[in-house]
Write a protein that holds these residues in place. Sequence first.
Motif, mmCIF file in Angstrom:
data_model
loop_
_atom_site.group_PDB
_atom_site.id
_atom_site.type_symbol
_atom_site.label_atom_id
_atom_site.label_comp_id
_atom_site.label_asym_id
_atom_site.label_seq_id
_atom_site.Cartn_x
_atom_site.Cartn_y
_atom_site.Cartn_z
ATOM 1 N N GLY A 76 95.066 50.569 20.013
ATOM 2 C CA GLY A 76 93.869 50.203 19.249
ATOM 3 C C GLY A 76 92.542 50.420 19.965
ATOM 4 N N MET A 77 92.594 50.819 21.224
ATOM 5 C CA MET A 77 91.332 50.918 21.977
ATOM 6 C C MET A 77 90.405 51.974 21.385
ATOM 7 S SD MET A 77 92.560 50.527 25.894
ATOM 8 C CE MET A 77 90.919 50.646 26.566
ATOM 9 N N SER A 136 85.014 56.644 28.278
ATOM 10 C CA SER A 136 85.510 55.385 28.846
ATOM 11 C C SER A 136 86.931 55.056 28.392
ATOM 12 C CB SER A 136 84.613 54.219 28.429
ATOM 13 O OG SER A 136 83.316 54.372 28.931
ATOM 14 N N VAL A 137 87.200 55.250 27.098
ATOM 15 C CA VAL A 137 88.512 54.841 26.579
ATOM 16 C C VAL A 137 89.619 55.726 27.148
ATOM 17 C CG1 VAL A 137 89.918 54.568 24.502
ATOM 18 C CG2 VAL A 137 87.509 53.895 24.480
ATOM 19 N N GLU A 140 90.144 54.721 30.709
ATOM 20 C CA GLU A 140 90.755 53.399 30.818
ATOM 21 C C GLU A 140 92.220 53.423 30.389
ATOM 22 O OE1 GLU A 140 89.757 50.832 32.296
ATOM 23 O OE2 GLU A 140 91.131 49.278 31.593
ATOM 24 N N ARG A 144 95.278 52.524 32.804
ATOM 25 C CA ARG A 144 96.255 51.464 32.519
ATOM 26 C C ARG A 144 97.671 52.022 32.493
ATOM 27 N NH1 ARG A 144 93.715 47.670 27.747
ATOM 28 N NH2 ARG A 144 91.687 47.293 28.717
ATOM 29 N N GLN A 176 84.923 57.990 34.971
ATOM 30 C CA GLN A 176 86.358 57.937 34.635
ATOM 31 C C GLN A 176 87.151 58.921 35.499
ATOM 32 O OE1 GLN A 176 87.097 55.371 32.709
ATOM 33 N NE2 GLN A 176 84.870 55.127 32.532
ATOM 34 N N MET A 177 86.487 59.974 35.951
ATOM 35 C CA MET A 177 87.155 60.922 36.861
ATOM 36 C C MET A 177 87.511 60.220 38.160
ATOM 37 S SD MET A 177 84.544 64.127 36.262
ATOM 38 C CE MET A 177 85.134 65.114 37.640
ATOM 39 N N LYS A 179 87.703 56.957 38.594
ATOM 40 C CA LYS A 179 88.611 55.849 38.286
ATOM 41 C C LYS A 179 90.059 56.316 38.264
ATOM 42 C CE LYS A 179 87.952 52.810 34.627
ATOM 43 N NZ LYS A 179 87.885 52.521 33.182
ATOM 44 N N SER A 181 91.339 59.154 39.381
ATOM 45 C CA SER A 181 91.773 59.749 40.651
ATOM 46 C C SER A 181 92.137 58.657 41.663
ATOM 47 C CB SER A 181 90.667 60.627 41.236
ATOM 48 O OG SER A 181 90.326 61.644 40.326
ATOM 49 N N ALA A 182 91.346 57.583 41.677
ATOM 50 C CA ALA A 182 91.629 56.468 42.590
ATOM 51 C C ALA A 182 92.962 55.823 42.231
ATOM 52 C CB ALA A 182 90.502 55.443 42.526
ATOM 53 N N LYS A 183 93.212 55.672 40.936
ATOM 54 C CA LYS A 183 94.480 55.063 40.488
ATOM 55 C C LYS A 183 95.666 55.973 40.838
ATOM 56 C CE LYS A 183 93.631 51.015 38.806
ATOM 57 N NZ LYS A 183 93.276 50.578 37.458
ATOM 58 N N LEU A 184 95.456 57.279 40.715
ATOM 59 C CA LEU A 184 96.545 58.208 41.059
ATOM 60 C C LEU A 184 96.841 58.173 42.555
ATOM 61 C CD1 LEU A 184 95.823 61.269 38.753
ATOM 62 C CD2 LEU A 184 97.825 59.772 38.682
ATOM 63 N N ARG A 186 96.612 55.503 44.322
ATOM 64 C CA ARG A 186 97.404 54.274 44.468
ATOM 65 C C ARG A 186 98.865 54.563 44.097
ATOM 66 N NH1 ARG A 186 94.927 48.799 41.854
ATOM 67 N NH2 ARG A 186 93.798 48.422 43.796
ATOM 68 N N SER B 190 88.973 57.689 47.733
ATOM 69 C CA SER B 190 89.249 56.358 47.185
ATOM 70 C C SER B 190 90.063 55.512 48.159
ATOM 71 C CB SER B 190 89.994 56.479 45.848
ATOM 72 O OG SER B 190 91.331 56.909 46.050
ATOM 73 N N HIS B 191 90.738 56.133 49.105
ATOM 74 C CA HIS B 191 91.606 55.386 50.021
ATOM 75 C C HIS B 191 91.276 55.569 51.501
ATOM 76 C CE1 HIS B 191 93.863 54.428 46.444
ATOM 77 N NE2 HIS B 191 94.691 53.680 47.151
ATOM 78 N N TYR B 314 85.938 50.881 40.666
ATOM 79 C CA TYR B 314 85.951 51.971 39.676
ATOM 80 C C TYR B 314 86.732 51.583 38.425
ATOM 81 C CZ TYR B 314 83.506 54.999 42.860
ATOM 82 O OH TYR B 314 82.542 55.530 43.655
ATOM 83 N N LYS B 321 86.387 48.800 23.204
ATOM 84 C CA LYS B 321 86.857 47.618 22.466
ATOM 85 C C LYS B 321 88.334 47.805 22.152
ATOM 86 C CE LYS B 321 85.444 49.457 17.973
ATOM 87 N NZ LYS B 321 84.417 49.454 16.941
#
Lengths: 281, 322
Positions: A76-77, A136-137, A140, A144, A176-177, A179, A181-184, A186, B190-191, B314, B321
């Motif tokens: 739903g985002m 953003s969506v 995000e 997630r 978001q790029m 964001k 990349s940092a998550k990847l 991790r 990032s790390h 980040y 929403k």
Amino acid sequence: MDWFKRKKEALKPAEKKDIPDGLWVKCESCGEVIYKKELEKRMYVCPKCDYHFRIGSADYISILFDDDSFEEFNQGMQAVDPLHFKDSKKYSEKYKATVKKTKMNEAVVTGTGTIESHPVVMALMDFKFLGGSMGSVVGEKISRAIDKAIETNTPMIILSSSGGARMHEGILSLMQMAKTSAKLARLANKKIPYISILTNPTTGGTTASYAMLGDVQIAEPGALIGFAGPRVIKQTIGQDLPPGFQRSEFVQEHGFLDLIVHRHELKQRIGKLLEFFAHKN
Amino acid sequence: MPSKPQKIALDFEKPIIDLEDKIKEMKEFAQSTGVELTDDIKRLEKKSKQLRKEIFSNLNRWQRYQLAKHPLRPYMLDYVEGMCSYFEELHGDRYFADDKAIVSGFAQIDDISLVIVGQQKGRDTKQKLFRNFGMSNPEGYRKALRVMEMAAKFNKPIVTLIDTPGAYPGLGAEERGQAQAIAYNMFKMSHLPVPIINVVIGEGASGGALGIGVGDRILMMENSWYSVISPEGCAAILWRDAVHAPKAAEAMKVTAIDAKELGVVDEIIPEPQGGAHLAKEVAISNVKKAILRNIKELMKIPADELIDQRVEKYSKMGFWKE
């Protein structure tokens, strides 16, 4: 007698590649007229020239996932227009119209499921939603999905089909790029495999972030993959681009793709990769 | 470097320049003829001061964008020279070449030893070409990463000074993986287990900026810009003509104030009235103070925590929403 012949091929406008309605479809590459049902059966690959038609996230889900195994999350985002962006039209209105037209909420679908019985978390981008642009969506939802892969210790797959970052959300799209990349990074630290699939087209901020960070990089044949668009490069250097420039085969030749895989083999080859990763010595 | 500051007037600065010229004329006239004009000159000087304040406290986004691109604006190496007691430039990515658009090296600012990486633009035509207008190729990003990884190895904090109109959109850049180089830098930055401070000193154009732009603190100078594409690029795509760039700058909200309001930037570094180029020492000193204060704060945080905080920072960016 070459009065009517074009010496140079003119720059083509952005290609329109939605599969047209109707019973018959003309191949955009070789011109072959194909019965639509037949094309569907062949996963939208031209039987004559192997041209891979652009397809959407729903098609890839049915091609890749074991029957009914895909379960979507964060469906739903939606975007909220944080900049109150307006060009000839308001972003918020353009967005609403796109949601209505595509019956999708955003340019990426995320979920879990099994491929050849191997569980995965997957994000599938869809070009028909505002050119698969990343705002953003999209950032995000992908973020997630990576969190979920870490939480459940499950391999991650992202299928890209995107013109790049979404201008209508300005610097927020850009971030978001970082964001994702940092998550990847991790995810990589947890030694969880990540497969990136690049389809036609994958350019701009999408290429310059998660699409280029796979442990294994797979592209479909003939896909346009690059950072800057061909038009911009042509303007910059003031000469014609070499044939095949920025296509999968070119990108592989220069060392940035592990595999180019025909759509008919995609599921099976990914299944084998997942089996390899899962195997314990 | 020119010994006298050149005058380059932007459109919106014209009224000020005109008035200042008039004052100068009157002064010369008064001096040569002995006519008493002191009161008039004082009045006009007051007016000029007021006008300055009025114009520069109400800059719109396009005007700030022009200041960010101002040809006399201090560039990366001006900051290095002004801030550092020691700087040794380190060259090359160890794979392909030494990209002149990115400068990286060991540095000392007051009592802190650190690594500085940034984009450098050229001042005159020859220098501009030498620096490729501050547009780096993949080897520039790879050099930056090599030096930043060395910073991590020797436990030195990292400062990146961002000033680029974009990553170079050339044939060779594509062949050598511009996208991969930028992506991999973000992935690695990032790390890195040392404090990283990013300062946008001029232009923060898209992925070209982000390729050296992931860190614990993001600072922007008052008249710098940072967005997903340049206003000209955005206008060319959405309005189909780059002449609409002023509209695109407004629509994309490209200024430091915008980036702070949107939760991307941590701090805005003030500039002297009228832009950093009008009092370079003040601008450089402000940047130096902000860097030192932030580094000292970050150096107290254990590396693991620092990395977690960075990734979380980040994670929070963006609006949606559900």
